[in-house]
Scaffold this active site. Structure first.
Site, PDB file in Angstrom:
ATOM      1  N   SER A  47      21.340  -1.453  43.250  1.00  0.00           N
ATOM      2  CA  SER A  47      20.931  -0.877  44.526  1.00  0.00           C
ATOM      3  C   SER A  47      19.406  -0.962  44.668  1.00  0.00           C
ATOM      4  CB  SER A  47      21.443   0.558  44.642  1.00  0.00           C
ATOM      5  OG  SER A  47      21.384   1.017  45.969  1.00  0.00           O
ATOM      6  N   ASP A  98      27.147  -2.402  47.772  1.00  0.00           N
ATOM      7  CA  ASP A  98      26.319  -1.639  46.841  1.00  0.00           C
ATOM      8  C   ASP A  98      26.945  -1.499  45.451  1.00  0.00           C
ATOM      9  OD1 ASP A  98      24.666   0.215  45.604  1.00  0.00           O
ATOM     10  OD2 ASP A  98      24.494   1.483  47.372  1.00  0.00           O
TER      11      ASP A  98
END
Length: 311
Positions: A38, A182
Site C-alpha cells: 500500500s 490494495d
C-alpha cells in the site's frame, strides 16, 4: 546477513513512515531489500528508485540523502487530497452503476502521474537494493509480491495502494483478467514474506497504533465510512502480522541456534525491530494540507530517533 526494511500500509499516514525511515537510515541500518504494501509500496519504490539513480550517477549510495529526498517528496507533492485523487461526480458515479463499470469513488489519475513521473524502471533495475511490493489478485484472492522484473511493474505498485471501493481496480497491462487491489487486504506488513525470503534482520515501520482511536466520525459520509472500515481491517491484519513475527521469535532458541523439532524446525530467531505510532495519527484523508504532512513526517522522525537510539 540479509537486512530487510518492511514498510507497512497506511494511506496518507505514509508521511509518518518517511520520517521514521530517515531516522532508521541515520542510525546506520542499510537494507539489502525493501518490502512494501500500500503506501509502503510507494515509499519503498521511491527509495529503491533513488538508490538506483545514485548508483547510476555516482556509484555510491547516500542513504541519509535518499531518506531526506523521500521526506521532501511528500512535503512537496502530497499536500492536499486532490494531489492524490479527485472525487467523481454524482452523475458519473450513477452512470457507472447503470453501466456496471464502476471505477471507484475517486479518480486516481493524479497518483498515477506522481508514480510515473518519479519512479523509473531504469533506476529500479540499477539498484543493488531489492524491491518487492504486495498486491491482491481479486480474481483468485492470492497475494502477489512483484519486483521490477515483472512486466508492467508500476501497475503493481499502483495496485498495491488501490483502496477497495475508494479507488479503481488496477488491470495489469490493461488485461481484464489481471485485476488487482490494495495488498493491505491480506498482508499489511510483509514480515512473514521477508522471513520466508531469508531475512536475518528486519526493521518494520507501521503507520497504525495497536488500538484504533475511538470517538465519533461522520459515518454518513461514504468516503469517511470506507476509510474507517479499511482502517479497522488494516489494524486487525497489522496486529496479526506483527504478533506472529514476535511470537515466532519467542518460540525459537534464545541462543540463536536452529530449532530441532516442531513446525519451526531448522529456523532461528531474527533480529526484529518494530516501530509504530504511540498515539493515533490523526489526519483526515478528505481534508489535509502541507502542514499535516510535515507534522507527520516530523513525528515519525522524532519517534524513529528515539526507537533507534539503542538498536
Amino acid at each position: 546477513m540479509s537486512k530487510i526494511l518492511v514498510l507497512a500500509g497506511g494511506s496518507v499516514k505514509g508521511a509518518y513512515q518517511t520520517g521514521v525511515v530517515r531516522a532508521v537510515f541515520e542510525s546506520g541500518f542499510y537494507p539489502d531489500a525493501i518490502y512494501g504494501v500500500s503506501a509502503g509500496s510507494m515509499n519503498a519504490s521511491y527509495l529503491v528508485n533513488a538508490i538506483g539513480r545514485q548508483m547510476l550517477e555516482n556509484g555510491v549510495i547516500d542513504y541519509t540523502e535518499t531518506a531526506l529526498d523521500l521526506c521532501q517528496f511528500w512535503a512537496n507533492n502530497i499536500t492536499t487530497p486532490d494531489s492524490l485523487a479527485l472525487r467523481r461526480g454524482t452523475y458519473e458515479l450513477g452512470l457507472s452503476a447503470i453501466r456496471r463499470n464502476f471505477e471507484g469513488l475517486l479518480d486516481t489519475t493524479p497518483l498515477k502521474e506522481i508514480l510515473h513521473n518519479n519512479i523509473h524502471l531504469r533506476n529500479l533495475n540499477a539498484s543493488p537494493v531489492t524491491l518487492k511490493v504486495g498486491a491482491v489478485d481479486i480474481i483468485n484472492g492470492n497475494m502477489i509480491y512483484a519486483d521490477p522484473s515483472y512486466e508492467h511493474f508500476l501497475d503493481y505498485v499502483m495496485a498495491s495502494s488501490a483502496i477497495p471501493i475508494l479507488m479503481p481496480v488496477i488491470n495489469i497491462g490493461d488485461h481484464k483478467k489481471m485485476a488487482f487491489l490494495d495488498g493491505g487486504m491480506r498482508d499489511v506488513a510483509p514480515v512473514k514474506k521477508a522471513i520466508d525470503d531469508g531475512a536475518d534482520e528486519i526493521v518494520c515501520i507501521a503507520c497504525h497504533t495497536r488500538k484504533l482511536d475511538g470517538g465519533y466520525f461522520p459515518y454518513g459520509n461514504l468516503l469517511a465510512l470506507v476509510d474507517r472500515v479499511m482502517d479497522i481491517a488494516v489494524n486487525e491484519c497489522l496486529n496479526a502480522d506483527l504478533d506472529w513475527a514476535e511470537f515466532r521469535n519467542e518460540c525459537l532458541p534464545e541462543d540463536g541456534s536452529c530449532a530441532t523439532s516442531g513446525i519451526l524446525k531448522g529456523q532461528k530467531r531474527i533480529k526484529l525491530k518494530i516501530i509504530r505510532p504511540q498515539q493515533p495519527l490523526n489526519i483526515d484523508i478528505q481534508s489535509f494540507d502541507k502542514d499535516d504532512i510535515e507534522r507527520l513526517i516530523l513525528l515519525g522522525y522524532q519517534q524513529g530517533r528515539d526507537e533507534m537510539k539503542n538498536y
